[in-house]
Design a protein around this motif. Sequence first.
Motif, PDB file in Angstrom:
ATOM      1  N   THR A   1      68.850  42.855  30.003  1.00  0.00           N
ATOM      2  CA  THR A   1      69.254  43.240  28.643  1.00  0.00           C
ATOM      3  C   THR A   1      68.858  44.665  28.276  1.00  0.00           C
ATOM      4  O   THR A   1      69.136  45.112  27.169  1.00  0.00           O
ATOM      5  CB  THR A   1      68.663  42.269  27.610  1.00  0.00           C
ATOM      6  N   ARG A   2      68.230  45.368  29.188  1.00  0.00           N
ATOM      7  CA  ARG A   2      67.824  46.750  28.915  1.00  0.00           C
ATOM      8  C   ARG A   2      69.042  47.629  28.663  1.00  0.00           C
ATOM      9  O   ARG A   2      69.056  48.480  27.775  1.00  0.00           O
ATOM     10  CB  ARG A   2      66.999  47.272  30.098  1.00  0.00           C
ATOM     11  N   ASP A   3      70.071  47.440  29.469  1.00  0.00           N
ATOM     12  CA  ASP A   3      71.325  48.173  29.281  1.00  0.00           C
ATOM     13  C   ASP A   3      72.211  47.383  28.330  1.00  0.00           C
ATOM     14  O   ASP A   3      72.684  46.301  28.661  1.00  0.00           O
ATOM     15  CB  ASP A   3      72.023  48.357  30.638  1.00  0.00           C
ATOM     16  N   LYS A   4      72.445  47.910  27.145  1.00  0.00           N
ATOM     17  CA  LYS A   4      73.191  47.185  26.111  1.00  0.00           C
ATOM     18  C   LYS A   4      74.699  47.287  26.282  1.00  0.00           C
ATOM     19  O   LYS A   4      75.453  46.602  25.572  1.00  0.00           O
ATOM     20  CB  LYS A   4      72.811  47.723  24.721  1.00  0.00           C
ATOM     21  N   ASN A   5      75.167  48.131  27.198  1.00  0.00           N
ATOM     22  CA  ASN A   5      76.604  48.269  27.414  1.00  0.00           C
ATOM     23  C   ASN A   5      77.174  47.021  28.079  1.00  0.00           C
ATOM     24  O   ASN A   5      76.593  46.496  29.033  1.00  0.00           O
ATOM     25  CB  ASN A   5      76.902  49.492  28.293  1.00  0.00           C
TER      26      ASN A   5
END
Length: 280
Positions: free
Chosen positions: A167-171
């Motif tokens: 979930t670190r990358d929200k894209n």
Amino acid sequence: MIIWLASYPKSGNTWLRSIVSSLLYSKSGNFDFELLKNIRQFPEKQFFKDIINDFSNFNEIKRNWITAQEKINLSQNVRIFKTHQGKYTLGEHNFTNDKNTLAVIYIVRDPRNLVKSISHHFDFTLDKACKFLLSPEVIGDGKDFEEQQDGMYNLLGKWNDHYRSWTRDKNNLLIIKYEDLIVNPGIELIKIIEFLKNYLNFKTNEEKNHKILETTSFRKLSKMEDQGLFKENVLNKKDKKKVKFFYLGSKNTWQDNLDKDIVNKLEKSFFTEMKELSYL
């Protein structure tokens, strides 16, 4: 490219997979467990059989995560895969990358309620299940992969590390909470539909959505399992009997199952993520 249905074990991935498969692969929305065959698990031996020689060697597996995904994506079709593997980078080896990943649906569950489910599923004591969630060294998800036709090793890591990794990358990310699926399944289904329509062409309507919700309710899935229709159960090591997969659902409440010591350990270790997810 790949759309991942990712989660820590016992967080509702098979439930999510049931909803998505009935949405995409059933004209009427009526679910049956055969539809799950359209959403395989990765890593799985069939995707590595011409790439690696030793399925018990995790180092060999991690070196070929990307190679296996590139091979899958040669078809240039959008594929959906379930995974429990953390989206980690180990040395120079990434579990996946932007070239192979189109989008992610991550389903998350209160770690306090995971303790009882993991304890039941893997025949652990509650203390051992708690340690499982807190361990950064866990490889696998408690199954004897060597004895299985398809299963392969996964690096799970600690519950919060696993959550962060995906979930670190929200894209191109949709987060679904297990608890919301229980309380407001209709709202969560609409979220899933709207998200997937960014990447896939499919049709649905109010009647089909109603049928999806009806036939993928936790109660319905549990009943179908009792009828012998679910084929992904693990066997208890002691008596070799199938372990109930759709076990307690909303009846699994950590307040009734856990002592204060376990609760305190989890809340202290995972405070930031649990606060972020409104579990605290």
